[in-house]
Design a protein around this motif. Structure first.
Motif, PDB file in Angstrom:
ATOM      1  N   GLY A 140      14.651   3.400 -20.267  1.00 36.11           N
ATOM      2  CA  GLY A 140      14.326   4.217 -19.102  1.00 36.11           C
ATOM      3  C   GLY A 140      14.884   3.624 -17.833  1.00 36.11           C
ATOM      4  O   GLY A 140      15.748   2.728 -17.865  1.00 36.11           O
ATOM      5  N   ASN A 141      14.404   4.099 -16.704  1.00 34.71           N
ATOM      6  CA  ASN A 141      14.861   3.650 -15.395  1.00 34.71           C
ATOM      7  C   ASN A 141      13.682   3.162 -14.564  1.00 34.71           C
ATOM      8  O   ASN A 141      12.547   3.624 -14.743  1.00 34.71           O
ATOM      9  CB  ASN A 141      15.577   4.786 -14.648  1.00 34.71           C
ATOM     10  N   ILE A 142      13.965   2.247 -13.660  1.00 41.12           N
ATOM     11  CA  ILE A 142      12.951   1.698 -12.769  1.00 41.12           C
ATOM     12  C   ILE A 142      13.253   2.146 -11.346  1.00 41.12           C
ATOM     13  O   ILE A 142      14.392   2.032 -10.880  1.00 41.12           O
ATOM     14  CB  ILE A 142      12.920   0.159 -12.850  1.00 41.12           C
ATOM     15  N   TYR A 143      12.236   2.662 -10.655  1.00 43.81           N
ATOM     16  CA  TYR A 143      12.385   3.134  -9.285  1.00 43.81           C
ATOM     17  C   TYR A 143      11.370   2.417  -8.386  1.00 43.81           C
ATOM     18  O   TYR A 143      10.216   2.229  -8.774  1.00 43.81           O
ATOM     19  CB  TYR A 143      12.166   4.641  -9.196  1.00 43.81           C
ATOM     20  N   HIS A 144      11.824   2.030  -7.200  1.00 46.22           N
ATOM     21  CA  HIS A 144      10.938   1.503  -6.176  1.00 46.22           C
ATOM     22  C   HIS A 144      10.852   2.567  -5.087  1.00 46.22           C
ATOM     23  O   HIS A 144      11.805   2.751  -4.316  1.00 46.22           O
ATOM     24  CB  HIS A 144      11.485   0.185  -5.616  1.00 46.22           C
ATOM     25  N   VAL A 145       9.747   3.260  -5.034  1.00 46.35           N
ATOM     26  CA  VAL A 145       9.660   4.463  -4.203  1.00 46.35           C
ATOM     27  C   VAL A 145       8.410   4.430  -3.326  1.00 46.35           C
ATOM     28  O   VAL A 145       7.411   3.791  -3.666  1.00 46.35           O
ATOM     29  CB  VAL A 145       9.629   5.730  -5.081  1.00 46.35           C
ATOM     30  N   PRO A 146       8.447   5.138  -2.186  1.00 46.79           N
ATOM     31  CA  PRO A 146       7.248   5.245  -1.342  1.00 46.79           C
ATOM     32  C   PRO A 146       6.179   6.095  -2.005  1.00 46.79           C
ATOM     33  O   PRO A 146       6.471   6.940  -2.865  1.00 46.79           O
ATOM     34  CB  PRO A 146       7.764   5.894  -0.054  1.00 46.79           C
ATOM     35  N   LYS A 147       4.954   5.896  -1.600  1.00 49.81           N
ATOM     36  CA  LYS A 147       3.813   6.569  -2.207  1.00 49.81           C
ATOM     37  C   LYS A 147       3.890   8.077  -2.048  1.00 49.81           C
ATOM     38  O   LYS A 147       3.387   8.831  -2.888  1.00 49.81           O
ATOM     39  CB  LYS A 147       2.522   6.029  -1.591  1.00 49.81           C
ATOM     40  N   GLU A 148       4.539   8.541  -0.963  1.00 47.26           N
ATOM     41  CA  GLU A 148       4.578   9.982  -0.701  1.00 47.26           C
ATOM     42  C   GLU A 148       5.369  10.751  -1.751  1.00 47.26           C
ATOM     43  O   GLU A 148       5.218  11.968  -1.878  1.00 47.26           O
ATOM     44  CB  GLU A 148       5.187  10.245   0.683  1.00 47.26           C
ATOM     45  N   LEU A 149       6.191  10.044  -2.528  1.00 49.66           N
ATOM     46  CA  LEU A 149       6.987  10.705  -3.568  1.00 49.66           C
ATOM     47  C   LEU A 149       6.299  10.682  -4.929  1.00 49.66           C
ATOM     48  O   LEU A 149       6.868  11.113  -5.920  1.00 49.66           O
ATOM     49  CB  LEU A 149       8.363  10.038  -3.692  1.00 49.66           C
ATOM     50  N   ALA A 164       0.810  -1.220   0.000  1.00 53.60           N
ATOM     51  CA  ALA A 164       0.000   0.000   0.000  1.00 53.60           C
ATOM     52  C   ALA A 164       0.840   1.266   0.000  1.00 53.60           C
ATOM     53  O   ALA A 164       0.365   2.329  -0.414  1.00 53.60           O
ATOM     54  CB  ALA A 164      -0.938   0.001   1.194  1.00 53.60           C
ATOM     55  N   ASP A 165       2.081   1.179   0.462  1.00 59.36           N
ATOM     56  CA  ASP A 165       2.931   2.368   0.588  1.00 59.36           C
ATOM     57  C   ASP A 165       4.154   2.354  -0.323  1.00 59.36           C
ATOM     58  O   ASP A 165       4.945   3.289  -0.289  1.00 59.36           O
ATOM     59  CB  ASP A 165       3.405   2.518   2.044  1.00 59.36           C
ATOM     60  N   LEU A 166       4.333   1.319  -1.128  1.00 52.68           N
ATOM     61  CA  LEU A 166       5.534   1.211  -1.953  1.00 52.68           C
ATOM     62  C   LEU A 166       5.145   0.782  -3.370  1.00 52.68           C
ATOM     63  O   LEU A 166       4.438  -0.211  -3.554  1.00 52.68           O
ATOM     64  CB  LEU A 166       6.514   0.200  -1.353  1.00 52.68           C
ATOM     65  N   TYR A 167       5.623   1.556  -4.360  1.00 51.44           N
ATOM     66  CA  TYR A 167       5.280   1.311  -5.761  1.00 51.44           C
ATOM     67  C   TYR A 167       6.547   1.160  -6.604  1.00 51.44           C
ATOM     68  O   TYR A 167       7.608   1.705  -6.266  1.00 51.44           O
ATOM     69  CB  TYR A 167       4.453   2.462  -6.328  1.00 51.44           C
ATOM     70  N   THR A 168       6.387   0.445  -7.712  1.00 49.16           N
ATOM     71  CA  THR A 168       7.437   0.377  -8.727  1.00 49.16           C
ATOM     72  C   THR A 168       7.017   1.254  -9.896  1.00 49.16           C
ATOM     73  O   THR A 168       5.918   1.099 -10.431  1.00 49.16           O
ATOM     74  CB  THR A 168       7.649  -1.062  -9.217  1.00 49.16           C
ATOM     75  N   VAL A 169       7.910   2.172 -10.272  1.00 49.55           N
ATOM     76  CA  VAL A 169       7.596   3.158 -11.309  1.00 49.55           C
ATOM     77  C   VAL A 169       8.645   3.081 -12.410  1.00 49.55           C
ATOM     78  O   VAL A 169       9.853   3.034 -12.129  1.00 49.55           O
ATOM     79  CB  VAL A 169       7.555   4.585 -10.729  1.00 49.55           C
ATOM     80  N   PHE A 170       8.182   3.063 -13.648  1.00 51.92           N
ATOM     81  CA  PHE A 170       9.067   3.108 -14.811  1.00 51.92           C
ATOM     82  C   PHE A 170       9.074   4.527 -15.358  1.00 51.92           C
ATOM     83  O   PHE A 170       8.025   5.085 -15.683  1.00 51.92           O
ATOM     84  CB  PHE A 170       8.591   2.136 -15.887  1.00 51.92           C
ATOM     85  N   VAL A 171      10.273   5.114 -15.481  1.00 51.50           N
ATOM     86  CA  VAL A 171      10.434   6.462 -16.031  1.00 51.50           C
ATOM     87  C   VAL A 171      11.156   6.343 -17.368  1.00 51.50           C
ATOM     88  O   VAL A 171      12.356   6.088 -17.420  1.00 51.50           O
ATOM     89  CB  VAL A 171      11.235   7.365 -15.074  1.00 51.50           C
ATOM     90  N   PRO A 172      10.431   6.470 -18.498  1.00 48.44           N
ATOM     91  CA  PRO A 172      11.052   6.315 -19.817  1.00 48.44           C
ATOM     92  C   PRO A 172      11.878   7.529 -20.204  1.00 48.44           C
ATOM     93  O   PRO A 172      11.692   8.629 -19.684  1.00 48.44           O
ATOM     94  CB  PRO A 172       9.850   6.149 -20.746  1.00 48.44           C
ATOM     95  N   THR A 173      12.780   7.298 -21.142  1.00 50.85           N
ATOM     96  CA  THR A 173      13.593   8.378 -21.686  1.00 50.85           C
ATOM     97  C   THR A 173      12.934   8.930 -22.942  1.00 50.85           C
ATOM     98  O   THR A 173      12.081   8.295 -23.540  1.00 50.85           O
ATOM     99  CB  THR A 173      15.008   7.881 -22.024  1.00 50.85           C
ATOM    100  N   ALA A 174      13.329  10.122 -23.333  1.00 54.08           N
ATOM    101  CA  ALA A 174      12.783  10.761 -24.536  1.00 54.08           C
ATOM    102  C   ALA A 174      13.877  10.875 -25.590  1.00 54.08           C
ATOM    103  O   ALA A 174      15.039  11.109 -25.266  1.00 54.08           O
ATOM    104  CB  ALA A 174      12.251  12.159 -24.179  1.00 54.08           C
TER     105      ALA A 174
END
Length: 238
Positions: free
Chosen positions: A171-180, A155-165
């Motif tokens: 791109g890069n993969i980040y495992h970050v808390p929901k607050e970010l 519930a508080d931790l997500y995996t996010v993919f940030v693609p490049t342009a």
């Protein structure tokens, strides 16, 4: 000396120029892959036509122009060729060999990834592996990145993919808390278009949204910490 603010005419002229440049860039990015595809298809068709055109002499002796059946025959061969490739790639063995061939040769061709991504999204054969668009501040710096939720760890931790342009396949993969993370109510297709357009169209994508609280608490703390460090450095230098 205090400089005078820009007049409304100058501001309007700059915004109009920006709109024109952004529109030209967007049109170019859309038409370029399609144009390259049409050119490649034309080359293949002309190659097939060149092979079967000698049959025109047998169908219509004495005529300098190719018989109309040659065009039909060439088109039929071309469609059969494309269909055969599609059948081969659909089965598991064909997919494996195509992936190897694609990785070894096709991905090294300039603009191949852009064309591949554009065509698959345009015709809807490939669904994007994510459904939620977010703004991400992974380093608590106050600088936001466009990303896509790919997994929810808890519930508080997500995996996010940030693609490049402009190539969103990297791109890069980040495992970050929901607050970010700031969740956006926009479609993945609209967000992907801004990435492929190197940021153009972001204003339209975020238009009408309340962005007053877009900075997360983590970002605010990092900015305050940076200001404190700057004040300490100023005190030491003086």
């Amino acid at each position: 000396m205090i400089s005078e603010p820009n007049s409304p005419a100058i501001v309007e002229k700059k915004s109009t120029r920006g709109f024109i440049l952004d529109s030209l860039l967007q049109g170019f990015l859309i038409l370029l892959p399609l144009t390259i595809i049409l050119i490649l298809l034309s080359i293949v068709f002309n190659f097939i036509f060149g092979i079967v055109s000698p049959l025109s002499a047998a169908l219509d002796p004495g005529s300098e122009d190719p018989h109309w059946l040659i065009n039909v025959f060439s088109l039929a061969i071309f469609c059969a060729f494309v269909f055969l490739i599609g059948v081969l790639v659909r089965n598991k063995v064909g997919k494996v060999y195509f992936k190897i061939f694609e990785k070894k040769y096709l991905t090294k061709i300039p603009l191949y990834n852009l064309i591949h991504q554009t065509v698959y999204q345009f015709i809807g054969l490939k669904k994007l592996p994510f459904s939620e668009v977010v703004l991400l501040d992974p380093f608590r710096s106050g600088t936001m990145m466009t990303g896509f939720i790919t997994d929810e760890i808890n519930a508080d931790l997500y995996t996010v993919f940030v693609p490049t342009a402009p190539n969103p396949t990297n791109g890069n993969i980040y495992h970050v808390p929901k607050e970010l993370i700031t969740f956006l109510s926009v479609s993945t297709q609209d967000a992907m278009r801004t990435i492929m357009g190197m940021g153009t169209g972001t204003g339209n994508m975020l238009a009408g949204m309340d962005l007053t609280e877009i900075l997360t608490k983590g970002s605010e703390q990092e900015i305050k910490k940076s200001k404190i460090m700057d004040e300490k450095m100023d005190t030491m230098s003086s």
